[in-house]
Design a protein around this motif. Structure first.
Motif, short mmCIF file in Angstrom:
data_model
loop_
_atom_site.label_atom_id
_atom_site.label_comp_id
_atom_site.label_asym_id
_atom_site.label_seq_id
_atom_site.Cartn_x
_atom_site.Cartn_y
_atom_site.Cartn_z
N LEU A 71 37.06 52.50 52.44
CA LEU A 71 35.63 51.81 52.39
C LEU A 71 34.06 51.73 51.82
CD1 LEU A 71 35.93 50.18 56.57
CD2 LEU A 71 36.20 48.71 54.46
N LYS A 72 34.27 53.37 52.33
CA LYS A 72 33.34 53.80 51.43
C LYS A 72 32.88 54.12 49.85
CE LYS A 72 32.54 56.92 55.13
NZ LYS A 72 32.82 59.43 55.57
N ARG A 73 34.20 53.39 49.06
CA ARG A 73 34.57 53.15 47.79
C ARG A 73 34.17 51.76 47.45
NH1 ARG A 73 39.23 56.58 48.14
NH2 ARG A 73 40.27 54.73 47.90
N LEU A 74 34.06 50.87 48.29
CA LEU A 74 34.24 49.70 48.42
C LEU A 74 32.31 49.19 47.75
CD1 LEU A 74 36.73 48.07 49.79
CD2 LEU A 74 37.08 48.01 47.23
N ILE A 75 31.86 49.46 49.56
CA ILE A 75 30.89 49.27 50.03
C ILE A 75 29.05 49.31 48.49
CG2 ILE A 75 29.01 49.43 51.41
CD1 ILE A 75 30.75 50.04 53.42
N PRO A 76 29.04 50.75 47.98
CA PRO A 76 28.31 49.92 47.46
C PRO A 76 27.91 48.94 46.25
CG PRO A 76 29.09 52.58 46.98
CD PRO A 76 29.78 51.31 48.27
N ALA A 77 29.21 48.66 45.78
CA ALA A 77 28.83 47.34 44.50
C ALA A 77 29.45 46.24 45.47
CB ALA A 77 30.08 47.43 43.95
N VAL A 78 29.73 45.96 46.63
CA VAL A 78 29.86 44.64 47.58
C VAL A 78 28.34 43.74 47.70
CG1 VAL A 78 29.80 43.36 49.39
CG2 VAL A 78 31.15 45.28 48.92
N LEU A 79 27.13 44.30 47.54
CA LEU A 79 25.70 43.78 47.95
C LEU A 79 24.88 43.53 47.00
CD1 LEU A 79 23.76 45.92 50.28
CD2 LEU A 79 24.06 43.84 50.11
N PRO A 80 25.30 44.43 45.37
CA PRO A 80 24.81 43.48 44.02
C PRO A 80 25.95 42.35 44.03
CG PRO A 80 25.28 45.75 43.82
CD PRO A 80 25.60 45.94 45.16
N GLY A 81 27.47 42.30 44.26
CA GLY A 81 27.93 41.04 43.60
C GLY A 81 27.84 39.96 44.78
N LEU A 82 26.95 40.05 46.38
CA LEU A 82 26.24 38.83 46.79
C LEU A 82 25.33 38.71 46.34
CD1 LEU A 82 27.00 40.61 50.14
CD2 LEU A 82 27.93 39.00 49.94
N ALA A 83 24.50 39.61 45.76
CA ALA A 83 23.28 39.05 45.25
C ALA A 83 23.19 38.57 44.00
CB ALA A 83 22.26 40.14 45.34
N LEU A 84 24.57 38.15 43.01
CA LEU A 84 25.34 37.84 42.52
C LEU A 84 25.77 36.76 42.78
CD1 LEU A 84 25.26 37.60 39.58
CD2 LEU A 84 27.36 38.96 39.52
N GLY A 85 25.97 36.51 43.71
CA GLY A 85 26.54 34.97 44.00
C GLY A 85 25.98 34.35 44.67
N ALA A 86 25.13 34.49 44.87
CA ALA A 86 23.54 33.94 45.85
C ALA A 86 23.30 32.83 44.22
CB ALA A 86 22.51 34.52 46.66
N LEU A 87 22.27 33.85 43.51
CA LEU A 87 22.01 33.34 42.03
C LEU A 87 23.20 32.15 42.13
CD1 LEU A 87 19.46 33.77 40.04
CD2 LEU A 87 21.01 34.70 39.02
N PHE A 88 24.12 32.51 41.39
CA PHE A 88 25.24 31.75 40.73
C PHE A 88 25.26 30.15 41.73
CE2 PHE A 88 29.14 29.87 39.91
CZ PHE A 88 29.47 30.18 38.78
N LEU A 89 25.65 30.42 42.85
CA LEU A 89 25.26 29.47 44.57
C LEU A 89 24.21 28.62 44.02
CD1 LEU A 89 27.16 28.61 45.74
CD2 LEU A 89 26.10 30.01 47.94
N SER A 90 22.92 28.66 43.68
CA SER A 90 22.17 28.12 43.60
C SER A 90 21.59 27.17 42.72
CB SER A 90 19.96 28.82 43.59
OG SER A 90 20.99 29.84 42.16
N TRP A 91 22.23 27.50 41.41
CA TRP A 91 22.59 26.45 40.30
C TRP A 91 23.53 25.74 39.58
CZ3 TRP A 91 25.23 27.42 35.93
CH2 TRP A 91 25.91 28.79 35.75
N VAL A 92 25.23 25.81 40.42
CA VAL A 92 26.02 26.15 39.94
C VAL A 92 26.34 24.88 40.80
CG1 VAL A 92 27.87 27.03 41.22
CG2 VAL A 92 28.59 27.03 39.27
N ASP A 93 27.78 23.55 40.15
CA ASP A 93 28.16 22.96 40.67
C ASP A 93 29.15 22.88 42.04
OD1 ASP A 93 30.33 21.60 38.96
OD2 ASP A 93 28.80 21.65 37.60
N ASP A 94 29.70 22.18 42.41
CA ASP A 94 30.90 22.25 42.92
C ASP A 94 31.74 22.39 42.09
OD1 ASP A 94 29.19 22.29 45.64
OD2 ASP A 94 30.35 20.00 46.33
N ALA A 95 32.17 21.25 41.36
CA ALA A 95 33.37 21.60 40.12
C ALA A 95 33.50 23.11 39.86
CB ALA A 95 33.58 20.19 40.15
N THR A 96 32.48 23.72 39.37
CA THR A 96 32.69 24.54 38.17
C THR A 96 32.83 25.94 39.72
OG1 THR A 96 31.03 23.91 36.43
CG2 THR A 96 31.66 25.80 36.89
#
Length: 244
Positions: A71-96
């Motif tokens: 878990l310690k090896r995985l966690i540092p990159a999770v929050l940036p991934g969440l932030a990028l996902g939130a940005l992507f979610l804010s503009w992408v359409d459902d099908a894409t």
């Protein structure tokens, strides 16, 4: 909402509970069902609270089996991934969104199949730090956009040959933490509604039934069969997202 739609959501809730305590990849089938019944973005919030209910049960039952080093090896990159996902979610359409997640999972599953076919030792490439950081970022992105971090984590743990209970304990703690982190992002995007809360209350008992079935099933599975089933569930659910 039709009776058929409610029945499908009920099946999805059972599978969520089962996935949390047995075959993790099965949860992605639930994600595909929710995305089929509801608009994809709305479905990500609708399923999040149900996932958290299953997480609590899984963490309690497998709390002694989690691998904190992984878990310690995985966690540092999770929050940036969440932030990028939130940005992507804010503009992408459902099908894409749906097809992007499904395509990513298929690529990862194909890679794991090739590595496993070549040799068991080659399939352990997931032990590198770069693989851990990549998995953490991909899991954060996938879970924020489509609650689909399960297959990403599954492929990472299978690639390392993680033993069954260690697999379940590590995944339980990881997803509980990640799903808690997703709550403020989802609230900020306005994805929750009164209807979502009512739906969660209605389906929650089915999640608990699913966790009970999963606990009894996990005890009876050999390590080899366990690995085969989690990989198969990942592939099936990815295909469901792509072809819908």
């Amino acid at each position: 909402m039709t009776v058929t739609s409610l029945a499908l959501l009920g099946v999805a809730a059972l599978l969520i509970g089962f996935a949390k305590t047995a075959i993790g990849g099965v949860a992605s089938i639930s994600i595909a069902i929710f995305a089929f019944v509801l608009p994809t973005k709305e479905s990500t919030a609708a399923i999040l609270l149900l996932l958290l209910i299953g997480d609590v049960v899984a963490v309690w039952h497998y709390r002694r089996d989690a691998d904190l080093g992984l878990l310690k090896r995985l966690i540092p990159a999770v929050l940036p991934g969440l932030a990028l996902g939130a940005l992507f979610l804010s503009w992408v359409d459902d099908a894409t969104l749906r097809r992007a997640i499904g395509g990513l999972l298929l690529v990862l599953a194909a890679l794991q199949l090739v590595l496993t076919w070549r040799s068991p030792d080659t399939a352990r490439v997931g032990s590198s730090r770069a693989a851990a950081l990549g998995t953490g970022a991909a899991a954060g992105f996938a879970t924020m956009t489509a609650n689909a971090a399960g297959p990403v984590m599954t492929l990472y743990l299978v690639a390392q040959g993680v033993e069954k209970r260690r697999f379940l304990g590590t995944g339980a703690l990881f997803f509980f933490g990640v799903n808690l982190c997703k709550l403020p992002f989802s609230i900020g995007l306005g994805l929750f509604s009164v209807e979502t809360l009512w739906r969660t209350a209605l389906l929650a008992p089915l999640v608990l039934v699913g966790t009970w079935v999963g606990l009894h099933t996990a005890r009876r599975l050999s390590q080899t069969r366990f690995d085969q089933l989690v990989l198969a569930a990942t592939i099936v659910s990815a295909l469901a997202l792509v072809v819908r």
